[in-house]
Design a protein around this motif. Structure first.
Motif, PDB file in Angstrom:
ATOM      1  N   GLY A 115     132.126  20.390  86.738  1.00  0.00           N
ATOM      2  CA  GLY A 115     131.970  21.423  85.730  1.00  0.00           C
ATOM      3  C   GLY A 115     132.847  21.219  84.510  1.00  0.00           C
ATOM      4  O   GLY A 115     132.931  22.085  83.645  1.00  0.00           O
ATOM      5  N   LYS A 116     133.505  20.054  84.435  1.00  0.00           N
ATOM      6  CA  LYS A 116     134.387  19.768  83.310  1.00  0.00           C
ATOM      7  C   LYS A 116     133.588  19.178  82.154  1.00  0.00           C
ATOM      8  O   LYS A 116     132.620  18.448  82.362  1.00  0.00           O
ATOM      9  CB  LYS A 116     135.484  18.788  83.724  1.00  0.00           C
ATOM     10  N   LYS A 117     134.048  19.491  80.935  1.00  0.00           N
ATOM     11  CA  LYS A 117     133.376  18.998  79.735  1.00  0.00           C
ATOM     12  C   LYS A 117     133.377  17.470  79.696  1.00  0.00           C
ATOM     13  O   LYS A 117     134.379  16.830  79.997  1.00  0.00           O
ATOM     14  CB  LYS A 117     134.068  19.540  78.486  1.00  0.00           C
ATOM     15  N   VAL A 118     132.234  16.918  79.324  1.00  0.00           N
ATOM     16  CA  VAL A 118     132.059  15.480  79.169  1.00  0.00           C
ATOM     17  C   VAL A 118     131.541  15.234  77.765  1.00  0.00           C
ATOM     18  O   VAL A 118     130.660  15.959  77.289  1.00  0.00           O
ATOM     19  CB  VAL A 118     131.040  14.927  80.195  1.00  0.00           C
ATOM     20  N   VAL A 119     132.077  14.220  77.114  1.00  0.00           N
ATOM     21  CA  VAL A 119     131.586  13.776  75.810  1.00  0.00           C
ATOM     22  C   VAL A 119     131.111  12.342  75.974  1.00  0.00           C
ATOM     23  O   VAL A 119     131.836  11.499  76.493  1.00  0.00           O
ATOM     24  CB  VAL A 119     132.689  13.852  74.732  1.00  0.00           C
ATOM     25  N   VAL A 120     129.888  12.095  75.563  1.00  0.00           N
ATOM     26  CA  VAL A 120     129.320  10.750  75.578  1.00  0.00           C
ATOM     27  C   VAL A 120     128.953  10.435  74.147  1.00  0.00           C
ATOM     28  O   VAL A 120     128.258  11.223  73.487  1.00  0.00           O
ATOM     29  CB  VAL A 120     128.055  10.679  76.471  1.00  0.00           C
ATOM     30  N   GLU A 121     129.440   9.308  73.649  1.00  0.00           N
ATOM     31  CA  GLU A 121     129.151   8.953  72.276  1.00  0.00           C
ATOM     32  C   GLU A 121     129.072   7.452  72.131  1.00  0.00           C
ATOM     33  O   GLU A 121     129.579   6.706  72.975  1.00  0.00           O
ATOM     34  CB  GLU A 121     130.208   9.517  71.329  1.00  0.00           C
ATOM     35  N   GLY A 122     128.407   7.028  71.083  1.00  0.00           N
ATOM     36  CA  GLY A 122     128.346   5.607  70.836  1.00  0.00           C
ATOM     37  C   GLY A 122     127.449   5.261  69.674  1.00  0.00           C
ATOM     38  O   GLY A 122     126.718   6.103  69.145  1.00  0.00           O
ATOM     39  N   GLU A 123     127.553   4.007  69.294  1.00  0.00           N
ATOM     40  CA  GLU A 123     126.744   3.453  68.223  1.00  0.00           C
ATOM     41  C   GLU A 123     125.715   2.508  68.815  1.00  0.00           C
ATOM     42  O   GLU A 123     125.806   2.130  69.982  1.00  0.00           O
ATOM     43  CB  GLU A 123     127.634   2.685  67.242  1.00  0.00           C
ATOM     44  N   GLU A 124     124.769   2.145  68.001  1.00  0.00           N
ATOM     45  CA  GLU A 124     123.742   1.169  68.331  1.00  0.00           C
ATOM     46  C   GLU A 124     123.077   1.492  69.662  1.00  0.00           C
ATOM     47  O   GLU A 124     122.461   2.544  69.792  1.00  0.00           O
ATOM     48  CB  GLU A 124     124.334  -0.243  68.300  1.00  0.00           C
ATOM     49  N   LEU A 125     123.221   0.642  70.691  1.00  0.00           N
ATOM     50  CA  LEU A 125     122.489   0.849  71.942  1.00  0.00           C
ATOM     51  C   LEU A 125     122.882   2.162  72.631  1.00  0.00           C
ATOM     52  O   LEU A 125     122.021   2.904  73.106  1.00  0.00           O
ATOM     53  CB  LEU A 125     122.677  -0.324  72.893  1.00  0.00           C
ATOM     54  N   MET A 126     124.173   2.481  72.671  1.00  0.00           N
ATOM     55  CA  MET A 126     124.582   3.736  73.311  1.00  0.00           C
ATOM     56  C   MET A 126     124.066   4.931  72.516  1.00  0.00           C
ATOM     57  O   MET A 126     123.599   5.909  73.094  1.00  0.00           O
ATOM     58  CB  MET A 126     126.100   3.812  73.472  1.00  0.00           C
ATOM     59  N   GLY A 127     124.129   4.845  71.197  1.00  0.00           N
ATOM     60  CA  GLY A 127     123.590   5.912  70.361  1.00  0.00           C
ATOM     61  C   GLY A 127     122.099   6.094  70.592  1.00  0.00           C
ATOM     62  O   GLY A 127     121.595   7.210  70.713  1.00  0.00           O
ATOM     63  N   ARG A 128     121.384   4.976  70.691  1.00  0.00           N
ATOM     64  CA  ARG A 128     119.939   5.026  70.955  1.00  0.00           C
ATOM     65  C   ARG A 128     119.682   5.632  72.330  1.00  0.00           C
ATOM     66  O   ARG A 128     118.801   6.467  72.504  1.00  0.00           O
ATOM     67  CB  ARG A 128     119.347   3.619  70.871  1.00  0.00           C
ATOM     68  N   CYS A 129     120.453   5.232  73.325  1.00  0.00           N
ATOM     69  CA  CYS A 129     120.278   5.734  74.691  1.00  0.00           C
ATOM     70  C   CYS A 129     120.453   7.253  74.745  1.00  0.00           C
ATOM     71  O   CYS A 129     119.636   7.954  75.352  1.00  0.00           O
ATOM     72  CB  CYS A 129     121.270   5.044  75.625  1.00  0.00           C
ATOM     73  N   ILE A 130     121.501   7.758  74.123  1.00  0.00           N
ATOM     74  CA  ILE A 130     121.748   9.206  74.135  1.00  0.00           C
ATOM     75  C   ILE A 130     120.551   9.945  73.548  1.00  0.00           C
ATOM     76  O   ILE A 130     120.058  10.922  74.134  1.00  0.00           O
ATOM     77  CB  ILE A 130     123.038   9.539  73.352  1.00  0.00           C
ATOM     78  N   GLN A 131     120.059   9.471  72.416  1.00  0.00           N
ATOM     79  CA  GLN A 131     118.925  10.135  71.764  1.00  0.00           C
ATOM     80  C   GLN A 131     117.658  10.015  72.604  1.00  0.00           C
ATOM     81  O   GLN A 131     116.911  10.995  72.765  1.00  0.00           O
ATOM     82  CB  GLN A 131     118.705   9.523  70.378  1.00  0.00           C
ATOM     83  N   HIS A 132     117.417   8.840  73.157  1.00  0.00           N
ATOM     84  CA  HIS A 132     116.223   8.590  73.976  1.00  0.00           C
ATOM     85  C   HIS A 132     116.208   9.481  75.219  1.00  0.00           C
ATOM     86  O   HIS A 132     115.199  10.116  75.537  1.00  0.00           O
ATOM     87  CB  HIS A 132     116.202   7.101  74.365  1.00  0.00           C
ATOM     88  N   GLU A 133     117.331   9.531  75.924  1.00  0.00           N
ATOM     89  CA  GLU A 133     117.384  10.310  77.174  1.00  0.00           C
ATOM     90  C   GLU A 133     117.346  11.811  76.900  1.00  0.00           C
ATOM     91  O   GLU A 133     116.700  12.559  77.645  1.00  0.00           O
ATOM     92  CB  GLU A 133     118.605   9.926  78.009  1.00  0.00           C
ATOM     93  N   CYS A 134     117.991  12.268  75.840  1.00  0.00           N
ATOM     94  CA  CYS A 134     117.900  13.698  75.498  1.00  0.00           C
ATOM     95  C   CYS A 134     116.469  14.057  75.101  1.00  0.00           C
ATOM     96  O   CYS A 134     115.998  15.159  75.426  1.00  0.00           O
ATOM     97  CB  CYS A 134     118.906  14.061  74.411  1.00  0.00           C
ATOM     98  N   ASP A 135     115.773  13.142  74.427  1.00  0.00           N
ATOM     99  CA  ASP A 135     114.352  13.370  74.150  1.00  0.00           C
ATOM    100  C   ASP A 135     113.581  13.576  75.453  1.00  0.00           C
ATOM    101  O   ASP A 135     112.757  14.488  75.557  1.00  0.00           O
ATOM    102  CB  ASP A 135     113.737  12.192  73.386  1.00  0.00           C
ATOM    103  N   HIS A 136     113.827  12.715  76.443  1.00  0.00           N
ATOM    104  CA  HIS A 136     113.154  12.872  77.741  1.00  0.00           C
ATOM    105  C   HIS A 136     113.379  14.273  78.297  1.00  0.00           C
ATOM    106  O   HIS A 136     112.440  14.915  78.785  1.00  0.00           O
ATOM    107  CB  HIS A 136     113.684  11.859  78.767  1.00  0.00           C
ATOM    108  N   LEU A 137     114.608  14.742  78.245  1.00  0.00           N
ATOM    109  CA  LEU A 137     114.941  16.045  78.820  1.00  0.00           C
ATOM    110  C   LEU A 137     114.268  17.195  78.073  1.00  0.00           C
ATOM    111  O   LEU A 137     114.116  18.284  78.619  1.00  0.00           O
ATOM    112  CB  LEU A 137     116.461  16.241  78.863  1.00  0.00           C
TER     113      LEU A 137
END
Length: 163
Positions: A115-137
């Motif tokens: 239940g602890k706050k998590v921050v995931v961030e990144g550029e290029e591939l990681m940035g793309r992954c975050i956007q892609h997976e949040c789109d799925h959700l």
């Protein structure tokens, strides 16, 4: 832990907005284990829960040797001036790769199994992954972001493959 089959385009779960996780119980812990095991295969960068048939807001990633997960992610920042338009693919749309514009940088916040706050961030591939997976959700596939021309081409290719 269990390796889970990937749902393919046409499965309604991929177009369903996933529910937030309200209780971190054994089923959620099992889901995270399954996400981590299923994403841990060569060529896999990210995996959303609905891609394995579970309509809950969670995803895992496997990028640059790092494997992780986030529950209830929400994108809180995207680069406004820097974009990438490289080829993107999806486990749920096998064999198709098309140029897809995304922000160069993305930052998402959510929680972990404690239940602890998590921050995931990144550029290029990681940035793309975050956007892609949040789109799925949110019930979206990367095909939804393609230019009109490329989307028509992709849909034609899918029909030819019987998908």
């Amino acid at each position: 832990m269990a390796y889970r089959d990937i749902r393919i385009i046409g499965d309604p779960v991929l177009r369903t907005v996933c529910d937030p996780i309200t209780d971190i119980d054994d089923s959620v812990k099992s889901l995270v284990e399954d996400l981590l095991e299923t994403v841990n295969e060569d060529g896999r960068a990210g995996l959303a829960a609905n891609q394995i048939g579970v309509s809950l807001r969670a995803f895992s990633w496997h990028i640059d040797g790092e494997i992780g997960y986030i529950l209830n992610p929400r994108i809180v920042e995207l680069s406004k001036d820097e974009f990438q338009d490289g080829e993107e693919g999806c486990l749920s749309v096998p064999g198709l790769w098309y140029p897809t514009e995304r922000a160069w940088y993305a930052r998402a916040e959510g929680i972990d199994l404690d239940g602890k706050k998590v921050v995931v961030e990144g550029e290029e591939l990681m940035g793309r992954c975050i956007q892609h997976e949040c789109d799925h959700l949110d019930g979206h596939l990367y095909l939804d972001r393609l230019s009109r021309k490329n989307r028509a081409k992709a849909m034609r290719e899918l029909r030819e493959r019987g998908l």
